[in-house]
Design a protein around this motif. Sequence first.
Motif, short mmCIF file in Angstrom:
data_model
loop_
_atom_site.label_atom_id
_atom_site.label_comp_id
_atom_site.label_asym_id
_atom_site.label_seq_id
_atom_site.Cartn_x
_atom_site.Cartn_y
_atom_site.Cartn_z
N LEU A 21 0.92 -1.21 -0.16
CA LEU A 21 -0.13 -0.01 -0.08
C LEU A 21 0.83 1.22 -0.09
O LEU A 21 0.63 2.26 -0.66
CB LEU A 21 -1.08 0.11 1.15
CG LEU A 21 -2.23 -1.11 1.26
CD1 LEU A 21 -2.75 -1.09 2.55
CD2 LEU A 21 -3.05 -0.62 0.22
N LEU A 22 2.00 1.28 0.73
CA LEU A 22 2.83 2.50 0.97
C LEU A 22 3.54 2.70 -0.34
O LEU A 22 3.84 3.77 -1.06
CB LEU A 22 3.86 2.24 2.04
CG LEU A 22 3.29 2.32 3.46
CD1 LEU A 22 4.41 2.00 4.42
CD2 LEU A 22 2.52 3.69 3.67
N THR A 23 3.86 1.52 -1.14
CA THR A 23 4.45 1.79 -2.46
C THR A 23 3.64 2.18 -3.51
O THR A 23 3.88 3.32 -4.36
CB THR A 23 4.66 0.30 -2.96
OG1 THR A 23 5.92 -0.43 -2.23
CG2 THR A 23 5.30 0.19 -4.48
N ALA A 24 2.15 1.94 -3.54
CA ALA A 24 1.21 2.71 -4.47
C ALA A 24 1.16 4.17 -4.07
O ALA A 24 1.17 5.01 -4.87
CB ALA A 24 -0.03 2.13 -4.15
N PHE A 25 1.11 4.69 -2.70
CA PHE A 25 1.05 5.99 -2.37
C PHE A 25 2.43 6.73 -2.91
O PHE A 25 2.35 7.81 -3.30
CB PHE A 25 1.06 6.33 -0.87
CG PHE A 25 -0.42 5.70 -0.38
CD1 PHE A 25 -1.58 6.22 -1.12
CD2 PHE A 25 -0.47 4.62 0.65
CE1 PHE A 25 -2.80 5.85 -0.61
CE2 PHE A 25 -1.69 4.39 1.04
CZ PHE A 25 -2.89 4.87 0.44
N LYS A 26 3.47 6.17 -2.91
CA LYS A 26 4.56 6.69 -3.37
C LYS A 26 4.58 6.58 -4.68
O LYS A 26 5.33 7.69 -5.49
CB LYS A 26 5.95 5.92 -2.58
CG LYS A 26 6.09 6.08 -1.37
CD LYS A 26 7.72 5.43 -0.81
CE LYS A 26 7.54 4.06 -0.40
NZ LYS A 26 8.83 3.41 -0.03
N MET A 27 4.36 5.92 -5.63
CA MET A 27 4.05 5.77 -6.97
C MET A 27 3.35 7.09 -7.40
O MET A 27 3.48 7.68 -8.34
CB MET A 27 3.31 4.54 -7.35
CG MET A 27 4.22 3.16 -7.18
SD MET A 27 3.43 1.92 -7.70
CE MET A 27 3.11 2.13 -9.70
N ASP A 28 2.21 7.30 -6.22
CA ASP A 28 1.21 8.68 -7.01
C ASP A 28 2.22 9.87 -6.95
O ASP A 28 1.74 10.71 -7.67
CB ASP A 28 0.23 8.65 -5.99
CG ASP A 28 -0.99 7.51 -6.26
OD1 ASP A 28 -1.01 7.44 -7.52
OD2 ASP A 28 -1.94 7.40 -5.57
N THR A 29 3.35 9.76 -6.13
CA THR A 29 4.18 11.15 -6.00
C THR A 29 4.89 11.05 -7.38
O THR A 29 5.61 12.44 -7.43
CB THR A 29 4.90 11.07 -4.64
OG1 THR A 29 6.04 10.07 -4.66
CG2 THR A 29 3.72 11.07 -3.46
N LYS A 30 5.24 10.13 -7.97
CA LYS A 30 6.06 9.82 -9.12
C LYS A 30 5.76 9.80 -10.49
O LYS A 30 6.29 10.07 -11.32
CB LYS A 30 7.44 9.03 -8.67
CG LYS A 30 8.39 9.33 -7.41
CD LYS A 30 9.20 8.26 -7.21
CE LYS A 30 10.40 8.96 -6.23
NZ LYS A 30 11.19 9.92 -6.84
N THR A 31 4.59 8.88 -10.28
CA THR A 31 4.27 8.30 -11.63
C THR A 31 2.90 8.96 -12.12
O THR A 31 2.03 8.96 -11.33
CB THR A 31 4.01 6.92 -11.79
OG1 THR A 31 5.15 6.20 -11.35
CG2 THR A 31 3.67 6.29 -12.97
N LYS A 32 2.84 9.91 -13.10
CA LYS A 32 1.67 10.84 -13.51
C LYS A 32 0.90 10.08 -14.70
O LYS A 32 -0.11 10.51 -15.02
CB LYS A 32 1.92 12.15 -13.57
CG LYS A 32 2.73 12.79 -12.37
CD LYS A 32 1.79 12.77 -11.17
CE LYS A 32 2.69 13.40 -10.17
NZ LYS A 32 1.79 13.57 -8.88
N ARG A 33 1.69 9.19 -15.30
CA ARG A 33 1.07 8.85 -16.70
C ARG A 33 1.52 7.13 -16.50
O ARG A 33 2.44 6.76 -16.26
CB ARG A 33 1.58 9.40 -18.01
CG ARG A 33 1.42 11.18 -18.08
CD ARG A 33 -0.26 11.19 -18.13
NE ARG A 33 -0.33 12.75 -18.32
CZ ARG A 33 -0.53 13.61 -17.34
NH1 ARG A 33 -0.42 13.05 -15.98
NH2 ARG A 33 -0.77 14.91 -17.39
#
Length: 285
Positions: free
Chosen positions: A108-120
Amino acid sequence: MTTLTLQQAYQHCQQIVRNHYENFPVASWFLPKKLRLPISVIYAFARHADDLADEGELNDSERYKALEHYQADFEKALKDSYSDNPLFFALTDVIKNHQLPTNLFFDLLTAFKMDTKTKRYANFDDVLNYCHYSANPVGRLLLHLHKQNTAENLQNSDAICTALQLINFYQDIHQDIQENNRIYIPTNELAQFNITEQHFSEQINDVNMQRLMQFQTERAEKLMLSGTILGQQLAGLFGLEIRMIIQGGLAITYKLQKISNVFDRPRLTSRDKFVMLWHALRKTT
């Protein structure tokens, strides 16, 4: 210095749930009473991480660092079986008592961190990979809490949770780009339907956009239906909860497919909810 008690830690998590009541899954109240407390703790964990990823005035780099600190504090709490942070103190107790896999919380934390870096996302496999971290751990944790975590159940749960995540994306296509500069529909599929990012930012509801969203929602519906056997196989209140969740997802998908403006957010009526409950009780789709 006053030592934090476990009761105080749980009360803190329950207050977080009360503060976000509108976002807490209503169907969870179908769950056995003994599981509502651990579920509220898991929700509080995810809710705070989500706030770090999306709320406030921090930039993406600062959000990522905040999530890294959050993860480090969680890791320390797991190691020490205690934390001055009431959320982590309660969570470590839940994990120990219910023998929950800690990797699901890190996912779950990986997904939240992905949201800060991956936009597309370049293709649908990339979107599915995001859902693997953002959505699937929730269903898996529920199955572990109920001691129903067979391989088949976990696979069907993944299909349901991923479908729900996709459906959520399709309800917020304008909000996601406007507020967080995110588009969760693959760029190769945007090109396939001759869609530009302006369609999302300017809410251009033309034929191509409607065809794109029809394609997305139909695929999500098929994925949801592929996992519906889970609701049939689970007994008691937990089975009813899962069937209600499935019915809710299918009802929203149906409305998304029939809506004239793809940027309008569908709403479930009282009648919709009655029909959902009727199907859930009868174990039909």
